[in-house]
Design a protein around this motif. Structure first.
Motif, mmCIF file in Angstrom:
data_model
loop_
_atom_site.group_PDB
_atom_site.id
_atom_site.type_symbol
_atom_site.label_atom_id
_atom_site.label_comp_id
_atom_site.label_asym_id
_atom_site.label_seq_id
_atom_site.Cartn_x
_atom_site.Cartn_y
_atom_site.Cartn_z
ATOM 1 N N SER A 4 0.824 -1.174 0.000
ATOM 2 C CA SER A 4 0.000 0.000 0.000
ATOM 3 C C SER A 4 0.857 1.221 0.000
ATOM 4 N N ALA A 5 0.319 2.286 -0.536
ATOM 5 C CA ALA A 5 0.970 3.572 -0.463
ATOM 6 C C ALA A 5 -0.113 4.619 -0.362
ATOM 7 N N THR A 6 0.083 5.605 0.469
ATOM 8 C CA THR A 6 -0.891 6.658 0.628
ATOM 9 C C THR A 6 -0.235 7.974 0.341
ATOM 10 N N PRO A 7 -1.019 9.041 0.180
ATOM 11 C CA PRO A 7 -0.435 10.339 -0.079
ATOM 12 C C PRO A 7 0.435 10.824 1.062
ATOM 13 N N ARG A 19 -3.320 9.499 -6.819
ATOM 14 C CA ARG A 19 -4.131 8.816 -7.827
ATOM 15 C C ARG A 19 -3.928 7.307 -7.757
ATOM 16 N N ALA A 20 -2.694 6.880 -7.535
ATOM 17 C CA ALA A 20 -2.426 5.448 -7.434
ATOM 18 C C ALA A 20 -3.148 4.842 -6.235
ATOM 19 N N SER A 21 -3.185 5.565 -5.136
ATOM 20 C CA SER A 21 -3.842 5.060 -3.934
ATOM 21 C C SER A 21 -5.335 4.863 -4.159
ATOM 22 N N GLN A 22 -5.931 5.685 -5.025
ATOM 23 C CA GLN A 22 -7.345 5.488 -5.342
ATOM 24 C C GLN A 22 -7.568 4.118 -5.987
ATOM 25 N N LEU A 23 -6.632 3.708 -6.832
ATOM 26 C CA LEU A 23 -6.753 2.391 -7.458
ATOM 27 C C LEU A 23 -6.662 1.283 -6.419
ATOM 28 N N GLN A 24 -5.834 1.488 -5.402
ATOM 29 C CA GLN A 24 -5.612 0.435 -4.419
ATOM 30 C C GLN A 24 -6.799 0.233 -3.491
ATOM 31 N N VAL A 39 -11.917 8.862 2.830
ATOM 32 C CA VAL A 39 -12.035 10.088 3.612
ATOM 33 C C VAL A 39 -10.670 10.610 4.025
ATOM 34 N N THR A 40 -9.781 9.713 4.459
ATOM 35 C CA THR A 40 -8.441 10.168 4.871
ATOM 36 C C THR A 40 -7.681 10.771 3.707
ATOM 37 N N GLN A 41 -7.894 10.293 2.497
ATOM 38 C CA GLN A 41 -7.168 10.812 1.348
ATOM 39 C C GLN A 41 -7.653 12.183 0.937
ATOM 40 N N ARG A 42 -8.818 12.568 1.432
ATOM 41 C CA ARG A 42 -9.347 13.899 1.111
ATOM 42 C C ARG A 42 -9.317 14.828 2.319
ATOM 43 N N ALA A 43 -8.821 14.307 3.438
ATOM 44 C CA ALA A 43 -8.812 15.120 4.664
ATOM 45 C C ALA A 43 -7.688 16.156 4.615
#
Length: 330
Positions: free
Chosen positions: A6-9, A285-290, A326-330
Motif C-alpha cells: 500500500s501507499a498513501t499520499p 491517484r495510485a492510492s485510489q486504485l488500491q 475520507v483520509t485521502q481527502r482530509a
C-alpha cells in the motif's frame, strides 16, 4: 499485497517534483525524458497518465492475489519454509534485475533504512500473514489487512512529525473500529492468534512502507525493494535450508503455482510495476486504485479457493474503503 502493499499520499513514495525527477531517471536508466515524459508535451503527459494507470492497476491486481497464492502454497509447504523460499526466489529475481541494470550499490547512509524495509516488507509481513493464514481464511485476512493504508498513513505521520487533520484521524479511528468489530464478531468475541498475527503484520509493514517512502525520495522505488530483498538473501537462504529440512513438503500444482506467484508476482514484479506506475501518476491517484484491493482479494478467495464469504466480510471491506477515501481527502 504484499505481499499486500500500500501507499498513501502521506508517504513520499513517488516524487513528482521535476527537480528530483531528472536524477532519479538517470539512475533508473530513463534518461532523455522531460519532466512530463516524451518530449514534455501534452501528448506525452496523456500517454504517461494512461501507461502509469495501467501499471499501477497491474500492481494492485498482483497484490490482491497474494493471500490466495499463499493459501495455495501452504498446501505444499510449511509456513516457515514457504516464506523463506519465497523470499529467496524474489531476491534472486531482484538481484538479476539490479545486475542487468548495472545499478550501483546504495550509499552507506541508505542501508539502515533498507534494513527497516527488509524487516517489515520482506520478512515481517509475509511471515506474519502466512502464519495467520494457517488458521484464518483469506477473506478474513483481506478485510483486516485492508486497514494497511490507514496504518501506513498513521505511522508515516508519527515518523515524519506531520500533523494530519482531525478529519483524517477520525476516519482512521473509524476504520480501525470497523476492523476490530469485524474480527471480534468473526472470532466469537475474542481475538484469535491469527488476528494477532494480522495486526502485527499491519504494524511492521506500515513501518517498512514508511521507510521505503523516505528512501524513494532519492532512490527509484523498485531499487528500494530490490536492495531490501538482496539484503535478506543470506537469511532467506539459511531459512530455506532449515525450513525445508524440518517441515514436510508435498509438492503439488497449487503449491508450486502459489509459491511462484508469491515470489515473482507479488514480492517483486508487483512492486516493480506499482512503483513505476505511481511514479507516472503520483501517489494520490495510485492510492485510489488500491482501494479496490481488498474487494479483489475477496473475489479471488471465492473464485480460486471456493471460500464462502460471511455477509459481514464485504460490508466491512466497503466500510474500510470509505474510511480510507475520507483520509485521502482530509
Amino acid at each position: 499485497m504484499t505481499a499486500q502493499n500500500s501507499a498513501t499520499p502521506h508517504t513520499a513514495i513517488a516524487v513528482e517534483d521535476p527537480a528530483h525527477r531528472a536524477p532519479q531517471e538517470r539512475r533508473s536508466g530513463r534518461g532523455g525524458r522531460g519532466p512530463l515524459g516524451g518530449r514534455g508535451g501534452l501528448s506525452g503527459l496523456g500517454s504517461r497518465a494512461t501507461g502509469g494507470t495501467a501499471l499501477a492497476g497491474l500492481g494492485v491486481i498482483a497484490f490482491s492475489l497474494t493471500f490466495p497464492a499463499t493459501a495455495w502454497g501452504l498446501e505444499s509447504f510449511g509456513p516457515w519454509s514457504f516464506v523463506a523460499v519465497r523470499s529467496l526466489l524474489a531476491a534472486l529475481i531482484a538481484g538479476a534485475f539490479l545486475l542487468a541494470g548495472r545499478v550501483p550499490l546504495p550509499a552507506r547512509a541508505h542501508w539502515a533504512g533498507l534494513a527497516v524495509v527488509a524487516a517489515g516488507v520482506v520478512v515481517g509481513f509475509p511471515l506474519l500473514t502466512t502464519l495467520a493464514l494457517t488458521t484464518s481464511t483469506t477473506s478474513h485476512a483481506a478485510v483486516v489487512v485492508g486497514l494497511l493504508p490507514l496504518t501506513t498513513a498513521a505511522v508515516s505521520a508519527l515518523r515524519t512529525g506531520a500533523r494530519p487533520s482531525r478529519r483524517f484521524w477520525g476516519a482512521a479511528v473509524a476504520g480501525a473500529v470497523v476492523v476490530l468489530g469485524f474480527t471480534l464478531t468473526q472470532s466469537g468475541g475474542t481475538l484469535s492468534a491469527g488476528d494477532g498475527y494480522l495486526f502485527g503484520a499491519l504494524l511492521v509493514c506500515a513501518a517498512g512502507y514508511t521507510e521505503g517512502g523516505r528512501l524513494a525520495r532519492t532512490l527509484p522505488g523498485w531499487q528500494v525493494i530490490g536492495w531490501a530483498l538482496v539484503l535478506c538473501l543470506p537469511l532467506s537462504l539459511a531459512g530455506s535450508a532449515l525450513g525445508l529440512a524440518y517441515e514436510p513438503v508435498h509438492l503439488g500444482g497449487h503449491g508450486v503455482a502459489g509459491l511462484l506467484w508469491a515470489a515473482a508476482g507479488s514480492t517483486f514484479l508487483g512492486l516493480y510495476v506499482w512503483y513505476r506506475g505511481m511514479a507516472e501518476i503520483g501517489a494520490p491517484r495510485a492510492s485510489q486504485l488500491q482501494l479496490a484491493q481488498p474487494l479483489l482479494t475477496l473475489l479471488w478467495s471465492v473464485a480460486l479457493l471456493g471460500e464462502q464469504l460471511s455477509p459481514a466480510a464485504p460490508v466491512a471491506a466497503c466500510a474500510v474503503l470509505v474510511c480510507i477515501a475520507v483520509t485521502q481527502r482530509a
